[in-house]
Design an enzyme around this catalytic site. Structure first.
Site, short mmCIF file in Angstrom:
data_model
loop_
_atom_site.label_atom_id
_atom_site.label_comp_id
_atom_site.label_asym_id
_atom_site.label_seq_id
_atom_site.Cartn_x
_atom_site.Cartn_y
_atom_site.Cartn_z
N ARG A 1 0.82 -1.22 0.00
CA ARG A 1 0.00 0.00 0.00
C ARG A 1 0.85 1.26 0.00
O ARG A 1 0.38 2.33 -0.39
CB ARG A 1 -1.01 -0.04 1.15
N GLU B 1 6.47 -10.39 14.93
CA GLU B 1 6.00 -11.02 16.17
C GLU B 1 6.22 -12.54 16.09
O GLU B 1 6.70 -13.15 17.03
CB GLU B 1 4.51 -10.70 16.33
P1 AMP Z 1 4.91 -2.66 11.33
O1 AMP Z 1 6.16 -3.17 10.68
O2 AMP Z 1 4.53 -3.42 12.55
O3 AMP Z 1 4.99 -1.17 11.59
O4 AMP Z 1 3.72 -2.91 10.32
C1 AMP Z 1 3.51 -2.05 9.26
C2 AMP Z 1 3.11 -2.76 8.00
O5 AMP Z 1 2.11 -3.73 8.22
C3 AMP Z 1 2.56 -1.76 7.01
O6 AMP Z 1 3.03 -2.09 5.71
C4 AMP Z 1 1.05 -1.92 7.14
O7 AMP Z 1 0.43 -1.84 5.88
C5 AMP Z 1 0.85 -3.31 7.75
N1 AMP Z 1 -0.04 -3.29 8.91
C6 AMP Z 1 0.32 -3.54 10.20
N2 AMP Z 1 -0.73 -3.48 11.02
C7 AMP Z 1 -1.81 -3.16 10.25
C8 AMP Z 1 -3.20 -2.90 10.52
N3 AMP Z 1 -3.71 -2.99 11.76
N4 AMP Z 1 -4.00 -2.57 9.49
C9 AMP Z 1 -3.49 -2.47 8.24
N5 AMP Z 1 -2.20 -2.69 7.91
C10 AMP Z 1 -1.36 -3.04 8.90
#
Ligand code: AMP
Length: 175
Positions: free
Chosen positions: A63, A100
């Site tokens: 996205r 995780e």
């Molecule tokens: P992080 O690495 O934990 O910051 O996760 C970010 C990535 O995971 C991004 O590319 C987001 O599009 C996706 N992502 C993580 N959590 C969500 C969520 N609750 N809703 C939508 N996309 C998420």
């Protein structure tokens, strides 16, 4: 958190999908924003207003490609994709990072940025910050200067911003 009415309009179109893609996750679905021409334009314009003086927009699959490519076009700069493994055709640099459960990898073309290039990282959502920080490391290892990391949505409780403390972090909407 901003209370600007434009931001509230964008926020009102974010759809919560419980237990997607797995149990316990509330997925923030941004497709209703993409579908609405006014809100799509507003989202890109609001992000654009907060950034200046960059050479490239770096978008994170998938996205981040949608918002990143539109932002690059609006700013009149180039777009660089950071992709999941096995998708980029040329010589690559890669980085693996912990999730995780398990490990993920991101890749970038080895000639994607020149040393000293000023770049902004774009993704739709900042959660734990692992994905954006891995992208930050890929870019800085190649000699680029990450001026800023920009997100449409930030999940404050997951403290991704702390992982990205080495660069400026901006989000339009926070929960
Ligand atoms: P992080 O690495 O934990 O910051 O996760 C970010 C990535 O995971 C991004 O590319 C987001 O599009 C996706 N992502 C993580 N959590 C969500 C969520 N609750 N809703 C939508 N996309 C998420």
């Amino acid at each position: 958190m901003t209370t600007d009415t434009d931001i509230e309009k964008i926020k009102s179109k974010i759809r919560d999908i419980p237990d997607f893609p797995k149990s316990g996750i509330i997925f923030k679905d941004i497709t209703p924003i993409l579908k609405d021409p006014e809100l799509l334009k507003l989202s890109i314009d609001k992000i654009k207003d907060r950034i200046s003086n960059i050479d490239y927009v770096v978008g994170i699959e998938s996205r981040g490609f949608i918002f990143g490519a539109a932002l690059a076009y609006a700013m009149g700069v180039g777009f660089i994709p950071v992709r999941k493994p096995g998708k980029l055709p040329y010589k690559k640099k890669s980085i693996s990072y912990s999730l995780e459960y398990g490990i993920d990898t991101l890749e970038i073309h080895e000639d994607a940025v020149e040393k000293g290039s000023k770049v902004v990282i774009v993704d739709d959502l900042l959660a734990t910050g692992g994905t954006a920080f891995a992208t930050y490391q890929l870019l800085t290892n190649m000699g680029a200067e990450v001026v800023e990391a920009v997100f449409l949505i930030e999940l404050l409780v997951l403290k991704g911003r702390e992982k990205l403390s080495a660069c400026k972090v901006t989000s339009l909407i926070s929960y």
